[in-house]
Design a protein around this motif. Structure first.
Motif, PDB file in Angstrom:
ATOM      1  N   TYR A   1       0.867  -1.170   0.000  1.00 47.92           N
ATOM      2  CA  TYR A   1       0.000   0.000   0.000  1.00 47.92           C
ATOM      3  C   TYR A   1       0.907   1.224   0.000  1.00 47.92           C
ATOM      4  O   TYR A   1       1.916   1.247   0.704  1.00 47.92           O
ATOM      5  N   VAL A   2       0.545   2.242  -0.760  1.00 49.98           N
ATOM      6  CA  VAL A   2       1.344   3.458  -0.821  1.00 49.98           C
ATOM      7  C   VAL A   2       0.436   4.652  -0.588  1.00 49.98           C
ATOM      8  O   VAL A   2      -0.613   4.776  -1.228  1.00 49.98           O
ATOM      9  N   MET A   3       0.827   5.504   0.350  1.00 43.54           N
ATOM     10  CA  MET A   3       0.087   6.742   0.613  1.00 43.54           C
ATOM     11  C   MET A   3       0.818   7.887  -0.073  1.00 43.54           C
ATOM     12  O   MET A   3       2.027   8.050   0.088  1.00 43.54           O
ATOM     13  N   ILE A   4       0.062   8.671  -0.834  1.00 44.26           N
ATOM     14  CA  ILE A   4       0.644   9.733  -1.648  1.00 44.26           C
ATOM     15  C   ILE A   4       0.221  11.097  -1.129  1.00 44.26           C
ATOM     16  O   ILE A   4      -0.911  11.285  -0.687  1.00 44.26           O
ATOM     17  N   ARG A   5       1.149  12.021  -1.195  1.00 45.88           N
ATOM     18  CA  ARG A   5       0.934  13.403  -0.758  1.00 45.88           C
ATOM     19  C   ARG A   5      -0.191  14.054  -1.566  1.00 45.88           C
ATOM     20  O   ARG A   5      -0.374  13.748  -2.738  1.00 45.88           O
ATOM     21  N   LYS A   6      -0.894  14.977  -0.945  1.00 44.98           N
ATOM     22  CA  LYS A   6      -1.920  15.734  -1.659  1.00 44.98           C
ATOM     23  C   LYS A   6      -1.275  16.626  -2.702  1.00 44.98           C
ATOM     24  O   LYS A   6      -0.235  17.221  -2.455  1.00 44.98           O
ATOM     25  N   GLY A   7      -1.933  16.724  -3.848  1.00 46.39           N
ATOM     26  CA  GLY A   7      -1.480  17.644  -4.884  1.00 46.39           C
ATOM     27  C   GLY A   7      -1.881  19.068  -4.523  1.00 46.39           C
ATOM     28  O   GLY A   7      -2.698  19.301  -3.617  1.00 46.39           O
ATOM     29  N   ASP A   8      -1.332  20.044  -5.220  1.00 49.63           N
ATOM     30  CA  ASP A   8      -1.637  21.451  -4.948  1.00 49.63           C
ATOM     31  C   ASP A   8      -3.123  21.747  -5.087  1.00 49.63           C
ATOM     32  O   ASP A   8      -3.684  22.531  -4.325  1.00 49.63           O
ATOM     33  N   ARG A   9      -3.786  21.120  -6.054  1.00 43.78           N
ATOM     34  CA  ARG A   9      -5.217  21.358  -6.264  1.00 43.78           C
ATOM     35  C   ARG A   9      -6.022  20.876  -5.054  1.00 43.78           C
ATOM     36  O   ARG A   9      -6.935  21.565  -4.592  1.00 43.78           O
ATOM     37  N   GLN A  10      -5.672  19.704  -4.507  1.00 42.54           N
ATOM     38  CA  GLN A  10      -6.368  19.175  -3.341  1.00 42.54           C
ATOM     39  C   GLN A  10      -6.141  20.057  -2.116  1.00 42.54           C
ATOM     40  O   GLN A  10      -7.050  20.282  -1.331  1.00 42.54           O
ATOM     41  N   LYS A  11      -4.902  20.551  -1.962  1.00 43.68           N
ATOM     42  CA  LYS A  11      -4.611  21.438  -0.834  1.00 43.68           C
ATOM     43  C   LYS A  11      -5.465  22.696  -0.912  1.00 43.68           C
ATOM     44  O   LYS A  11      -6.004  23.151   0.087  1.00 43.68           O
ATOM     45  N   GLN A  12      -5.582  23.256  -2.121  1.00 43.00           N
ATOM     46  CA  GLN A  12      -6.379  24.466  -2.309  1.00 43.00           C
ATOM     47  C   GLN A  12      -7.854  24.197  -2.003  1.00 43.00           C
ATOM     48  O   GLN A  12      -8.515  25.007  -1.361  1.00 43.00           O
ATOM     49  N   GLN A  13      -8.370  23.062  -2.445  1.00 42.73           N
ATOM     50  CA  GLN A  13      -9.760  22.715  -2.165  1.00 42.73           C
ATOM     51  C   GLN A  13      -9.991  22.593  -0.662  1.00 42.73           C
ATOM     52  O   GLN A  13     -11.009  23.050  -0.144  1.00 42.73           O
ATOM     53  N   ASN A  14      -9.046  21.982   0.064  1.00 43.76           N
ATOM     54  CA  ASN A  14      -9.175  21.870   1.517  1.00 43.76           C
ATOM     55  C   ASN A  14      -9.201  23.244   2.177  1.00 43.76           C
ATOM     56  O   ASN A  14      -9.960  23.477   3.108  1.00 43.76           O
ATOM     57  N   ARG A  15      -8.338  24.151   1.691  1.00 44.60           N
ATOM     58  CA  ARG A  15      -8.318  25.505   2.249  1.00 44.60           C
ATOM     59  C   ARG A  15      -9.662  26.190   2.051  1.00 44.60           C
ATOM     60  O   ARG A  15     -10.156  26.876   2.932  1.00 44.60           O
ATOM     61  N   GLU A  16     -10.238  26.002   0.867  1.00 41.45           N
ATOM     62  CA  GLU A  16     -11.520  26.629   0.574  1.00 41.45           C
ATOM     63  C   GLU A  16     -12.644  26.059   1.433  1.00 41.45           C
ATOM     64  O   GLU A  16     -13.475  26.784   1.954  1.00 41.45           O
ATOM     65  N   VAL A  17     -12.652  24.736   1.588  1.00 41.89           N
ATOM     66  CA  VAL A  17     -13.703  24.079   2.365  1.00 41.89           C
ATOM     67  C   VAL A  17     -13.560  24.369   3.847  1.00 41.89           C
ATOM     68  O   VAL A  17     -14.552  24.663   4.533  1.00 41.89           O
ATOM     69  N   HIS A  18     -12.345  24.307   4.351  1.00 37.75           N
ATOM     70  CA  HIS A  18     -12.137  24.437   5.796  1.00 37.75           C
ATOM     71  C   HIS A  18     -11.690  25.821   6.224  1.00 37.75           C
ATOM     72  O   HIS A  18     -11.413  26.052   7.399  1.00 37.75           O
ATOM     73  N   GLY A  19     -11.544  26.738   5.280  1.00 36.47           N
ATOM     74  CA  GLY A  19     -11.183  28.126   5.618  1.00 36.47           C
ATOM     75  C   GLY A  19      -9.784  28.287   6.170  1.00 36.47           C
ATOM     76  O   GLY A  19      -9.508  29.238   6.883  1.00 36.47           O
ATOM     77  N   GLY A  20      -8.894  27.394   5.834  1.00 35.11           N
ATOM     78  CA  GLY A  20      -7.506  27.475   6.319  1.00 35.11           C
ATOM     79  C   GLY A  20      -6.675  28.425   5.483  1.00 35.11           C
ATOM     80  O   GLY A  20      -7.143  29.085   4.568  1.00 35.11           O
ATOM     81  N   ARG A  21      -5.394  28.497   5.857  1.00 32.93           N
ATOM     82  CA  ARG A  21      -4.473  29.395   5.137  1.00 32.93           C
ATOM     83  C   ARG A  21      -4.076  28.834   3.814  1.00 32.93           C
ATOM     84  O   ARG A  21      -3.863  27.734   3.561  1.00 32.93           O
TER      85      ARG A  21
END
Length: 193
Positions: free
Chosen positions: A173-193
């Protein structure tokens, strides 16, 4: 108009057209003498080997056997997250099968696969490398290289040998880092920096 009238009309329109007497081919002359620029480009093409963008090294690795367990995590990966990965509790979003590949083929495929996973936003994948049980020396060659390669890729956060129903010690099993697009979506959804 009848067909006879159409033909006469066509012939009237085409009365000034003349047949081309030369064959319909371009005349290309090969230069007898190569120019200095041509010679320099030719020399440069031969002298400069193509740069391999793949950072995975294919040198000597620690040999692993069929029953060795792969387990690695980058600092900062939470223990609970790694535990879920180890237990196969994340959905498998993609799979790469390295069976019957040479080391060089596998090296290219692993690099390309991980890059594609980041591009498509895949986080949990499986790589089937085989156990190497049929090898006379008992060495699981692709498994050994995979254990070396995955930590070399910055986008890989963790990996662990799979559960028995997913291939056991013949898969990881391999866990992969979030891409820049996913990070941006998380910021938008959760109101983070």
């Amino acid at each position: 108009m009848t067909s006879k009238d159409e033909r006469l009309s066509f012939l009237e329109e085409m009365k000034d057209v003349r047949r081309i007497r030369k064959p319909n081919r371009a005349e290309v002359k090969v230069p007898v003498e190569l120019t200095p620029g041509h010679l320099e480009r030719q020399r440069a093409a031969v002298d400069l080997p193509r740069r391999d963008a793949n950072p995975l090294t294919a040198d000597i690795v620690d040999p692993l056997t069929a029953h060795d367990i792969l387990s690695w995590q980058r600092p900062g990966v939470q223990h609970g997250v790694f535990r879920k990965l180890r237990l196969g509790q994340y959905p498998i979003e993609a799979r790469l099968d390295l069976h019957r590949m040479t080391v060089e083929e596998a090296r290219k495929e692993v690099f390309s696969f991980i890059n594609d996973c980041v591009s498509y936003g895949l986080r949990s994948v499986i790589i089937l490398h085989g156990k190497g049980e049929r090898n006379p020396d008992g060495i699981a060659q692709l498994k050994s290289y995979l254990a070396k390669w995955l930590p070399e890729l910055d986008d890989v956060l963790a990996f662990h040998s799979a559960q028995k129903h997913h291939g056991g010690t013949g898969a990881a099993y391999v866990m992969i880092r979030k891409g820049d697009r996913q990070k941006q979506q998380n910021r938008e959804v959760h109101g983070g920096r």
